[in-house]
Design a protein around this motif. Structure first.
Motif, PDB file in Angstrom:
ATOM      1  N   GLN A 460      88.332  60.688  35.019  1.00 24.81           N
ATOM      2  CA  GLN A 460      87.030  61.337  35.134  1.00 24.81           C
ATOM      3  C   GLN A 460      86.764  62.256  33.950  1.00 24.81           C
ATOM      4  O   GLN A 460      87.597  63.092  33.612  1.00 24.81           O
ATOM      5  CB  GLN A 460      86.989  62.138  36.445  1.00 24.81           C
ATOM      6  N   PRO A 461      85.608  62.149  33.302  1.00 22.99           N
ATOM      7  CA  PRO A 461      85.261  63.107  32.251  1.00 22.99           C
ATOM      8  C   PRO A 461      84.962  64.478  32.867  1.00 22.99           C
ATOM      9  O   PRO A 461      84.740  64.609  34.070  1.00 22.99           O
ATOM     10  CB  PRO A 461      84.000  62.517  31.611  1.00 22.99           C
ATOM     11  N   ALA A 462      84.922  65.498  32.002  1.00 25.87           N
ATOM     12  CA  ALA A 462      84.462  66.839  32.385  1.00 25.87           C
ATOM     13  C   ALA A 462      83.415  67.252  31.360  1.00 25.87           C
ATOM     14  O   ALA A 462      83.630  67.099  30.155  1.00 25.87           O
ATOM     15  CB  ALA A 462      85.622  67.825  32.402  1.00 25.87           C
ATOM     16  N   ALA A 463      82.264  67.760  31.821  1.00 22.37           N
ATOM     17  CA  ALA A 463      81.170  68.089  30.909  1.00 22.37           C
ATOM     18  C   ALA A 463      80.506  69.388  31.331  1.00 22.37           C
ATOM     19  O   ALA A 463      80.375  69.671  32.530  1.00 22.37           O
ATOM     20  CB  ALA A 463      80.147  66.957  30.877  1.00 22.37           C
ATOM     21  N   TYR A 464      80.067  70.164  30.321  1.00 18.83           N
ATOM     22  CA  TYR A 464      79.502  71.481  30.568  1.00 18.83           C
ATOM     23  C   TYR A 464      78.333  71.714  29.624  1.00 18.83           C
ATOM     24  O   TYR A 464      78.403  71.406  28.432  1.00 18.83           O
ATOM     25  CB  TYR A 464      80.568  72.575  30.378  1.00 18.83           C
ATOM     26  N   GLY A 465      77.238  72.246  30.178  1.00 23.23           N
ATOM     27  CA  GLY A 465      76.050  72.524  29.388  1.00 23.23           C
ATOM     28  C   GLY A 465      75.918  73.999  29.072  1.00 23.23           C
ATOM     29  O   GLY A 465      76.372  74.857  29.835  1.00 23.23           O
ATOM     30  N   SER A 466      75.289  74.317  27.945  1.00 22.33           N
ATOM     31  CA  SER A 466      75.041  75.705  27.561  1.00 22.33           C
ATOM     32  C   SER A 466      73.726  75.782  26.803  1.00 22.33           C
ATOM     33  O   SER A 466      73.021  74.770  26.636  1.00 22.33           O
ATOM     34  CB  SER A 466      76.212  76.268  26.742  1.00 22.33           C
ATOM     35  N   ALA A 467      73.378  76.959  26.306  1.00 22.79           N
ATOM     36  CA  ALA A 467      72.068  77.210  25.711  1.00 22.79           C
ATOM     37  C   ALA A 467      71.754  76.227  24.593  1.00 22.79           C
ATOM     38  O   ALA A 467      72.639  75.781  23.857  1.00 22.79           O
ATOM     39  CB  ALA A 467      72.017  78.646  25.178  1.00 22.79           C
ATOM     40  N   GLY A 468      70.449  75.914  24.482  1.00 23.02           N
ATOM     41  CA  GLY A 468      70.000  75.024  23.421  1.00 23.02           C
ATOM     42  C   GLY A 468      70.269  73.559  23.684  1.00 23.02           C
ATOM     43  O   GLY A 468      70.195  72.742  22.763  1.00 23.02           O
ATOM     44  N   GLY A 469      70.593  73.195  24.933  1.00 23.15           N
ATOM     45  CA  GLY A 469      70.867  71.802  25.256  1.00 23.15           C
ATOM     46  C   GLY A 469      72.223  71.308  24.784  1.00 23.15           C
ATOM     47  O   GLY A 469      72.467  70.100  24.727  1.00 23.15           O
ATOM     48  N   ARG A 470      73.123  72.224  24.495  1.00 17.14           N
ATOM     49  CA  ARG A 470      74.464  71.826  24.038  1.00 17.14           C
ATOM     50  C   ARG A 470      75.282  71.306  25.219  1.00 17.14           C
ATOM     51  O   ARG A 470      75.223  71.838  26.341  1.00 17.14           O
ATOM     52  CB  ARG A 470      75.180  73.021  23.403  1.00 17.14           C
ATOM     53  N   ILE A 471      76.041  70.256  24.972  1.00 17.07           N
ATOM     54  CA  ILE A 471      76.964  69.697  25.957  1.00 17.07           C
ATOM     55  C   ILE A 471      78.353  69.607  25.334  1.00 17.07           C
ATOM     56  O   ILE A 471      78.502  69.086  24.220  1.00 17.07           O
ATOM     57  CB  ILE A 471      76.527  68.295  26.419  1.00 17.07           C
TER      58      ILE A 471
END
Length: 664
Positions: A460-471
């Motif tokens: 399973q991947p792990a993914a996280y979003g932050s300001a400015g549409g960054r992943i």
């Protein structure tokens, strides 16, 4: 694919539950002539061709004492005048496989067992291989008397079998329970065999013996007891590793000419054992059975349920004072086997709710016992079931899963990133190991997935979003190292090697792009961490024992919280530098998400439904079910992200292989 599971034992001999006949309940101490007679009957009656292809010698084959002057196991020369190799050869020439019996403890002069392999594991395994046996049953009678730990002892015997170079099916028979009235440790109790069984042998007993050697009145209650205890841990069952509820006991005659189990009760046992994807070993002497019972034992549609390649154990989805409804996912889209079980002493009307079986729309129903189509139904189906009896149905409909259907052909649980209700992304693993990405821009998800170039991944991947549409995307590479890849300014950067020697997919306690800690299971089964500014180090594991599958992590004002699945299928949490148990009985890796000062923990339960537990105001609340998810709506673990107003967005892989997303 990450399902939060261990490295299961796999002899390669039991991709589906094994079938056959055992001497114990039908013959007692076996003789050469009787065994030959049953072997011939398995062939002439068609039972062999139906799948019952093991002839298993249980206790009583051995001499007294069981070893010769050179320390080799020896057969009783009166019962087996031509020796064991001769009877094995006779069995093999009839297209059958041969099984043998021993005990994990040392022989104690007959006080507790008739023979034992204690102190001789490698020597006995080699002797069984030399005799060309195909299966070994290892009991625990002398093992208990000598206060052995069954997981350790059976593990050592399993290793000895592996050293022989001959593949032999391994049936681990620890039947010890509190009902025996002797002091036992929790580790010695049969109901805990599931903890070590799946990594040690092809099958393990789930409770005590069904019956005595001789037929006994009142046997139905024992069938129900064995059925219920076998249902405790369906998550341990699967291809190559099987819960064993003991042998089938069809229609053994009592001294007065009546039957220990009626034909309907005998059929119920067969149906329920097949529904629970268990070994089908006939314990009665099949030569004594009426033709109608033999025909039922050979019913190809009942056997097909047991032998379905998915190996999923059927679970209880409805219960009442009348009886139960069990549902089992079969291979193929929208396929279920459903059993309506009447526990009552009188005929009873029982119904199945299709939604609870994980199906929607029109459902076609076939009666597997009668081998006839019943028609198409909507919503539910009801029928009258005889006392102590069953209706066994095959349902064909549409797999139900809550929320939006993102499509895809996922081979792992997904990851989810949410920026807003109209801006999100999901990631999963494709069949070729590449990463697939789907985006939501507006009210709907894209109709197709985009393949990211570069590394092939595991789990399973792990993914996280932050300001400015960054992943920030974190994965386990095919070389078992961790990798990171970042999406910013409208494009993906290169893969960055983060090292490690992972044995399952990673998770991340993510604060910001420059402050995060990655957690993963290492080669030692412990949990390892890697901060963004440091190298890998171990945080251990609950009680120092290996965990199962992928951890899940979040971070809040109190620091990181790391949830794991342990070998007893419960959840533990690492907080404030220490491990604490959260209980539960789960069948996939846990998933946790932080939102509005709370932490939500989600896990697939042993009955394949979704359960939740919340952390707020400094403590964990109790477990509760999520009614949106019927049994078997999803596989593995969830991908989760915080939503508005304390909600959680979750993505999951449905049993249809497609990714779905819902707000909880």
């Amino acid at each position: 694919m990450d399902q939060g599971a261990p490295q299961y034992y796999n002899s390669g001999l039991t991709p589906t539950p094994y079938m056959g006949w055992n001497t114990y309940y039908g013959l007692g101490a076996p003789t050469e002539d009787a065994v030959k007679g049953v072997a011939d009957f398995l062939v002439s009656s068609g039972l062999r061709n139906a799948g019952y292809d093991i002839v298993w010698l249980d206790g009583g084959w051995q001499a007294t004492p069981p070893r010769d002057t050179k320390g080799r196991l020896a057969a009783d020369q009166t019962r087996f005048p031509h020796g064991i190799p001769s009877i094995v050869d006779y069995i093999h020439k009839r297209g059958l496989r041969a099984g043998i019996y021993t005990d994990a403890g040392a022989y104690d002069g007959g006080k507790s067992c008739g023979l034992g392999s204690g102190g001789y594991y490698e020597r006995d395994a080699k002797q069984f291989a030399g005799w060309k046996f195909d299966a070994i049953k290892v009991d625990f009678l002398c093992g208990l008397a000598q206060k052995l730990d069954p997981g350790t002892a059976f593990g050592q015997f399993s290793a000895a079998v592996a050293k022989t170079g001959r593949k032999m099916l391994l049936n681990l028979c620890n039947p010890v329970t509190s009902e025996w009235g002797v002091p036992i440790t929790p580790e010695q109790a049969a109901n805990n065999n599931y903890i070590w069984g799946p990594t040690t042998g092809d099958s393990w007993r789930t409770y005590t013996d069904l019956a005595f050697g001789n037929p006994t009145p009142g046997e139905w209650a024992n069938i129900v007891r064995a059925m219920d205890t076998n249902a405790w841990h369906p998550e341990a069952n699967g291809p190559g590793h099987w819960n064993d509820a003991d042998y089938l006991l069809p229609m053994r005659k009592l001294p007065d000419g009546s039957y220990e189990l009626t034909e309907e009760e005998s059929t119920t046992q067969l149906v329920m054992w097949a529904q629970m994807a268990g070994p089908l070993i006939i314990g009665s002497d099949p030569r004594t059975l009426p033709q109608s019972m033999l025909n039922t034992l050979k019913n190809p549609e009942i056997i097909a349920v047991d032998q379905d390649r998915l190996g999923i154990q059927g679970v209880r989805i409805q219960t009442s004072g009348v009886g139960d409804v069990y549902s089992k996912v079969l291979s193929g889209r929208g396929q279920r086997s459903v059993v309506l079980l009447n526990r009552n002493d009188t005929p009873s009307m029982i119904s199945v709710d299709f939604t609870k079986a994980g199906l929607s729309g029109d459902v076609q129903i076939r009666d597997l016992r009668q081998r006839k189509d019943l028609g198409t139904f909507t919503g539910s189906y009801a029928t009258t079931v005889p006392p102590h009896g069953t209706a066994m149905l095959k349902l064909s409909g549409t797999d139900y899963a809550p929320g939006a259907d993102l499509g895809g052909d996922a081979t792992a649980s997904p990851a989810l990133v949410r920026f807003s209700d109209t801006d999100a992304a999901a990631f999963t693993r494709a069949a070729d190991g590449s990463v697939l990405m789907n985006t939501r821009k507006g009210a709907n998800w894209a109709q197709q997935w985009t393949r990211l170039d570069g590394h092939r991944i595991l789990g399973q991947p792990a993914a996280y979003g932050s300001a400015g549409g960054r992943i920030d995307l974190f994965v386990r590479g095919s070389d078992n190292a961790a990798y990171q890849r970042t999406f910013r300014n409208g494009q993906w950067g290169p893969w960055i090697w983060l090292g490690g020697d992972l044995t399952d997919a990673p998770t991340v306690a993510f604060t910001s792009p420059s402050s995060w800690t990655l957690f993963a299971r290492g080669k030692d089964g412990q949990v390892w961490q890697r901060p963004s500014n440091a190298w890998w180090s171990s945080i251990g594991a609950p009680n120092g024992k290996p965990i199962y599958g992928r951890p899940s992590a979040v971070v809040d004002g109190n620091g990181p919280h790391v949830a794991v699945r342990t070998a007893d299928d419960s959840v533990w949490i690492w907080e404030n530098g220490a491990w604490a148990g959260l209980g539960g009985t789960i069948s996939g890796s846990p998933a946790i998400v932080a939102t509005l000062g709370r932490i939500y923990l989600f896990a697939r339960a042993s009955d394949y439904t979704l359960w939740q537990r919340n952390f707020s105001d400094g403590s964990w609340g109790g477990w509760f079910p999520r009614g949106e998810f019927p049994s078997n709506a999803f596989d593995g673990s969830l991908g989760a992200a915080a939503g508005d107003n304390g909600s959680a967005w979750v993505a999951f892989r449905g049993v249809d292989g497609r990714v779905h997303q819902v707000v909880l």
